[in-house]
Design a protein around this motif. Structure first.
Motif, PDB file in Angstrom:
ATOM      1  N   SER A 316       0.825  -1.212   0.000  1.00  0.00           N
ATOM      2  CA  SER A 316       0.000   0.000   0.000  1.00  0.00           C
ATOM      3  C   SER A 316       0.857   1.259   0.000  1.00  0.00           C
ATOM      4  O   SER A 316       0.509   2.257  -0.650  1.00  0.00           O
ATOM      5  N   THR A 317       1.972   1.251   0.723  1.00  0.00           N
ATOM      6  CA  THR A 317       2.875   2.408   0.699  1.00  0.00           C
ATOM      7  C   THR A 317       3.351   2.669  -0.717  1.00  0.00           C
ATOM      8  O   THR A 317       3.327   3.808  -1.205  1.00  0.00           O
ATOM      9  N   ASN A 318       3.806   1.604  -1.385  1.00  0.00           N
ATOM     10  CA  ASN A 318       4.281   1.748  -2.757  1.00  0.00           C
ATOM     11  C   ASN A 318       3.186   2.281  -3.666  1.00  0.00           C
ATOM     12  O   ASN A 318       3.424   3.156  -4.512  1.00  0.00           O
ATOM     13  N   GLN A 319       1.973   1.762  -3.515  1.00  0.00           N
ATOM     14  CA  GLN A 319       0.883   2.198  -4.386  1.00  0.00           C
ATOM     15  C   GLN A 319       0.539   3.670  -4.173  1.00  0.00           C
ATOM     16  O   GLN A 319       0.297   4.406  -5.128  1.00  0.00           O
ATOM     17  N   ILE A 320       0.515   4.109  -2.908  1.00  0.00           N
ATOM     18  CA  ILE A 320       0.240   5.525  -2.632  1.00  0.00           C
ATOM     19  C   ILE A 320       1.287   6.398  -3.297  1.00  0.00           C
ATOM     20  O   ILE A 320       0.980   7.400  -3.955  1.00  0.00           O
ATOM     21  N   GLU A 325       3.253  10.132  -7.424  1.00  0.00           N
ATOM     22  CA  GLU A 325       4.321  10.509  -8.343  1.00  0.00           C
ATOM     23  C   GLU A 325       3.771  11.073  -9.654  1.00  0.00           C
ATOM     24  O   GLU A 325       4.470  11.788 -10.384  1.00  0.00           O
ATOM     25  N   GLN A 326       2.518  10.791  -9.935  1.00  0.00           N
ATOM     26  CA  GLN A 326       1.897  11.303 -11.163  1.00  0.00           C
ATOM     27  C   GLN A 326       1.559  12.789 -11.063  1.00  0.00           C
ATOM     28  O   GLN A 326       1.167  13.400 -12.062  1.00  0.00           O
ATOM     29  N   ASN A 372       1.813  -3.067  -8.197  1.00  0.00           N
ATOM     30  CA  ASN A 372       2.988  -2.241  -7.890  1.00  0.00           C
ATOM     31  C   ASN A 372       3.520  -1.508  -9.116  1.00  0.00           C
ATOM     32  O   ASN A 372       4.493  -0.762  -9.014  1.00  0.00           O
ATOM     33  N   SER A 373       2.880  -1.695 -10.277  1.00  0.00           N
ATOM     34  CA  SER A 373       3.431  -1.159 -11.520  1.00  0.00           C
ATOM     35  C   SER A 373       3.101   0.313 -11.718  1.00  0.00           C
ATOM     36  O   SER A 373       2.094   0.831 -11.225  1.00  0.00           O
ATOM     37  N   LYS A 374       3.956   0.982 -12.477  1.00  0.00           N
ATOM     38  CA  LYS A 374       3.729   2.390 -12.811  1.00  0.00           C
ATOM     39  C   LYS A 374       2.549   2.542 -13.767  1.00  0.00           C
ATOM     40  O   LYS A 374       1.810   3.542 -13.715  1.00  0.00           O
ATOM     41  N   ALA A 375       2.344   1.572 -14.630  1.00  0.00           N
ATOM     42  CA  ALA A 375       1.212   1.648 -15.559  1.00  0.00           C
ATOM     43  C   ALA A 375      -0.106   1.624 -14.800  1.00  0.00           C
ATOM     44  O   ALA A 375      -1.038   2.390 -15.115  1.00  0.00           O
ATOM     45  N   ALA A 378      -0.605   4.975 -13.053  1.00  0.00           N
ATOM     46  CA  ALA A 378      -1.069   6.028 -13.964  1.00  0.00           C
ATOM     47  C   ALA A 378      -2.555   5.893 -14.246  1.00  0.00           C
ATOM     48  O   ALA A 378      -3.297   6.886 -14.314  1.00  0.00           O
ATOM     49  N   GLU A 379      -2.995   4.645 -14.406  1.00  0.00           N
ATOM     50  CA  GLU A 379      -4.423   4.387 -14.632  1.00  0.00           C
ATOM     51  C   GLU A 379      -5.258   4.843 -13.439  1.00  0.00           C
ATOM     52  O   GLU A 379      -6.312   5.470 -13.598  1.00  0.00           O
ATOM     53  N   ARG A 380      -4.791   4.559 -12.243  1.00  0.00           N
ATOM     54  CA  ARG A 380      -5.522   4.927 -11.027  1.00  0.00           C
ATOM     55  C   ARG A 380      -5.488   6.443 -10.810  1.00  0.00           C
ATOM     56  O   ARG A 380      -6.464   7.038 -10.335  1.00  0.00           O
ATOM     57  N   ALA A 381      -4.355   7.070 -11.121  1.00  0.00           N
ATOM     58  CA  ALA A 381      -4.220   8.514 -10.913  1.00  0.00           C
ATOM     59  C   ALA A 381      -5.231   9.295 -11.743  1.00  0.00           C
ATOM     60  O   ALA A 381      -5.671  10.387 -11.343  1.00  0.00           O
ATOM     61  N   ARG A 382      -5.613   8.764 -12.896  1.00  0.00           N
ATOM     62  CA  ARG A 382      -6.581   9.463 -13.747  1.00  0.00           C
ATOM     63  C   ARG A 382      -7.963   9.543 -13.113  1.00  0.00           C
ATOM     64  O   ARG A 382      -8.820  10.329 -13.554  1.00  0.00           O
ATOM     65  N   LEU A 383      -8.202   8.761 -12.066  1.00  0.00           N
ATOM     66  CA  LEU A 383      -9.490   8.808 -11.370  1.00  0.00           C
ATOM     67  C   LEU A 383      -9.584   9.990 -10.399  1.00  0.00           C
ATOM     68  O   LEU A 383     -10.674  10.334  -9.940  1.00  0.00           O
ATOM     69  N   ILE A 384      -8.440  10.593 -10.078  1.00  0.00           N
ATOM     70  CA  ILE A 384      -8.417  11.677  -9.091  1.00  0.00           C
ATOM     71  C   ILE A 384      -8.691  13.010  -9.768  1.00  0.00           C
ATOM     72  O   ILE A 384      -8.035  13.371 -10.743  1.00  0.00           O
ATOM     73  N   ARG A 385      -9.651  13.742  -9.233  1.00  0.00           N
ATOM     74  CA  ARG A 385      -9.971  15.072  -9.733  1.00  0.00           C
ATOM     75  C   ARG A 385      -9.374  16.117  -8.800  1.00  0.00           C
ATOM     76  O   ARG A 385      -9.431  15.968  -7.578  1.00  0.00           O
ATOM     77  N   PRO A 386      -8.804  17.179  -9.327  1.00  0.00           N
ATOM     78  CA  PRO A 386      -8.157  18.166  -8.463  1.00  0.00           C
ATOM     79  C   PRO A 386      -9.121  19.014  -7.653  1.00  0.00           C
ATOM     80  O   PRO A 386      -8.746  19.572  -6.621  1.00  0.00           O
TER      81      PRO A 386
END
Length: 601
Positions: A316-320, A325-326, A372-375, A378-386
């Protein structure tokens, strides 16, 4: 003229008259309900203004723990010629006595360390399995009204892995004879040590909680003999001793791990559970072995961050961090609403995967490489709205996923140890074994509470299975060289806290002490590996030091803010600094949230 000198030169009558006149002229004032409200820290001449102290530095060794005496035990072990592993074992044994509210030999242990001979990070999983004689059907019969296992009683007890973890680590990396590591701690237990503030607070509340839940605990007398001698828990500054634990440690010092898992102590534990109606047996204990594992790794802006895989939550630390990092957290600003928002949303995403996938990999397969992958990040980061929170976080569709003590220690040879050990929630199950007459001086863990009871769940209870584990050590390297052995204790706060430490140091340039003393956030309400679903978007708790502007910005984004709740963990860190043209040095840090100190020499 100084006030004291001036007053002493006045006649007594004048003083009395002045005092009476002043009293009659002033309205009567009562103390405010919160006498320290609005008062913040004093000013520091250098460094971040919120830091409580400086990082301590040394060239030969360092230790950071949650109790001053435990830190001294570690330093003294190093000075006697012990390795960092010898010191870690001594510290852990001491903390089982000094900080029983967080750990002890009735619980499990995990570790990552820098092996200077191999020039790599290695780790072990020291968690035990459930009793082989306890079935899923019986476990379900003990469920609470919420359909989950209770937090106390024999149904929550798994095989304690800590003593075997000590033995396994000592066999590989110990320098001092086994007995010489433990006997000084046994003597400490017998002599006693004054009780510090935070541990006294937790001990009193833990024992009161056990009293309220006594009906679910099969035996309640032994814990009172050990932790409330004389009918109450020790107050701050009173000397607390645990000669029962001292006697047990002497048996382990003389007989090694077999004394605990196969010999006299194992027989006594089996007889205890047979008497009270529990399930743990000598056979369960004898079958246990520590597992040496390769840590998982990710890269965060050039820093190599390591974690232990399932059944822990280290991933979970790595995933956060992979999701964070995105985004340009540095550009968003330290302790800003935007920065905290993106970090907390990354946590929510990671914890949904944690709830779905994380379990004993001997019973189910977790897609660690994908998660644990960067891909995937990146997919998960697109779900976050600023500008607003996600209404609900869901686990990724990956292909065919309490209370604790943490400490860091390092030696003159460059070995750095990141060690975490716990009985899980509070002090544990409430059960303290005995030899038929006297308590053995330690409490069994209640880690089994974290099993799920839902058919098809990766973490569903099974005999001999290890439950999902919250405790995780942290480790980070730079350019292939060790950088820091660090951790943040406290249940689900651990990966959140570890990520905040890395972000504070990498993105915002804080030093080890400043990174820990910085105000923290904690999100609660995600789905859990016990099968409990998320509570909407949950609650975001903020420590008092978070700026008001950040609070307002988070509310505008839709966050429900909770009060500071004391659940922000406890941090320790030892860093290795590579110095130009010279030998590396160690910096050690602890924090104000615990009773401990950091020392280096």
């Amino acid at each position: 003229m100084r006030r004291r000198t001036f007053l002493s030169s006045l006649p007594a009558g004048a003083l009395m008259a002045a005092s009476a006149g002043a009293a009659s002229a002033r309205p009567v004032q009562t103390a405010p309900e919160a006498p320290f409200a609005g008062v913040t820290m004093g000013d520091r001449i250098t460094g971040a203004p919120f830091a409580g102290r400086s990082t301590v530095w040394g060239a030969n060794g360092a230790a950071a723990t949650a109790h001053p005496t435990a830190t001294l035990v570690g330093i003294e072990t190093l000075k006697r010629g012990g390795s960092a592993v010898d010191a870690a074992i001594a510290i852990n044994a001491a903390l089982g006595f000094l900080e029983p509210t967080a750990n002890g030999i009735g619980g499990d242990a995990f570790c990552m360390l820098w092996d200077p001979a191999q020039k790599k990070v290695v780790g072990f999983n020291g968690s035990g399995g459930s009793p082989r004689g306890l079935s899923l059907e019986t476990a379900r019969s003990k469920a609470t009204e919420r359909g989950v296992l209770p937090s106390v009683g024999a149904v929550t007890v798994n095989v304690p892995g800590t003593v075997d973890a000590w033995w396994s680590a000592h066999q590989r990396y110990g320098k001092l004879p086994w007995a010489e590591v433990l006997i000084p701690v046994a003597e400490l237990c017998e002599q006693g040590v004054p009780m510090p503030q935070t541990i006294a607070w937790y001990l009193e509340r833990n024992m009161a909680s056990f009293d309220r839940g006594a009906a679910r605990i099969e035996e309640n007398d032994n814990r009172k003999v050990v932790y409330a001698p004389g009918g109450r828990t020790p107050r701050v500054g009173e000397v607390f001793a645990n000669p029962h634990l001292g006697r047990t440690l002497r048996l382990i010092a003389a007989g090694g791990r077999d004394a605990f898992y196969q010999g006299e102590l194992a027989e006594q534990m089996e007889r205890y559970f047979r008497r009270i109606g529990g399930w743990l047996t000598r056979g369960d204990l004898s079958a246990h072995q520590t597992e040496w594992v390769d840590p998982i790794r990710t890269d965060y802006r050039g820093v190599e961050v390591y974690g232990l895989g399932p059944n822990t939550q280290g991933l979970s630390t790595n995933q956060i961090l992979n999701v964070c990092e995105q985004f340009d957290l540095k550009g968003m600003g330290f302790q800003s609403a935007a920065s905290i928002h993106h970090q907390a949303e990354a946590k929510r995403l990671a914890f949904e995967d944690r709830a779905k996938w994380f379990a004993d990999d001997r019973f189910s397969e977790t897609p660690v490489e994908w998660l644990n992958s960067k891909a995937y990040a990146a997919e998960r980061a697109r779900l976050i709205r600023p500008d607003r929170i996600m209404e609900r976080a869901f686990p990724g569709d990956a292909p065919t996923q309490g209370d604790t003590t943490y400490f860091s220690v390092a030696d003159k040879d460059g070995m750095m140890v990141s060690w975490i050990q716990s009985n899980y929630r509070g002090m544990g199950s409430g059960l303290v074994p005995d030899d038929g007459e006297r308590p053995l001086g330690f409490m069994f863990q209640d880690r089994g509470e974290l099993f799920a009871l839902t058919d098809g769940h990766a973490n569903i209870y099974a005999s001999g299975k290890r439950p999902f584990h919250t405790i995780i050590p942290g480790f980070a390297c730079k350019d292939g060289e060790p950088w820091m052995a660090f951790g943040v204790m406290g249940g689900g706060m651990q990966p959140q806290g570890q990520a905040q430490i890395i972000i504070n140091m990498v993105d915002y340039g804080l030093d080890p002490q400043e990174a820990g003393d910085s105000p923290r956030w904690q999100h609660e309400g995600s789905s859990e590996p016990t099968g409990e679903a998320a509570e909407g978007a949950g609650v975001l708790h903020l420590e008092n030091g978070v700026p008001q502007a950040a609070r307002e910005g988070l509310v505008q984004r839709g966050w429900t803010l909770g009060p500071t709740n004391g659940g922000f963990g406890g941090y320790q860190n030892v860093v290795m600094q590579q110095n130009p043209g010279g030998r590396w040095t160690y910096g050690a840090a602890t924090e104000m949230r615990k009773d401990g100190i950091a020392l280096a020499y």
